[in-house]
Design a protein around this motif. Structure first.
Motif: not given
Length: 58
Positions: A22-32
């Motif tokens: 299971q994985v979450a997609i980053c929508m805010c683009r803050r993820s490293s």
């Protein structure tokens, strides 16, 4: 949240692969770890940085 394994192709054609269940997609683009979410959007403030309601900082 998306059930894996997952392949995501971004705007420039780069393919990103996650073999996790299971994985979450980053929508805010803050993820490293973009495009995968690493919860970087959860910015915490110290109590000393917050101004109580009704008071202005000087």
């Amino acid at each position: 949240m998306i059930e894996g394994p997952v392949e995501v192709t971004d705007g420039d054609g780069t393919t990103h692969v996650s073999r996790r269940f299971q994985v979450a997609i980053c929508m805010c683009r803050r993820s490293s770890t973009f495009p995968w979410c690493d919860t970087s959007h959860r910015v915490r403030r110290r109590a000393s940085d917050e101004t109580p309601a009704g008071e202005e900082s000087q």
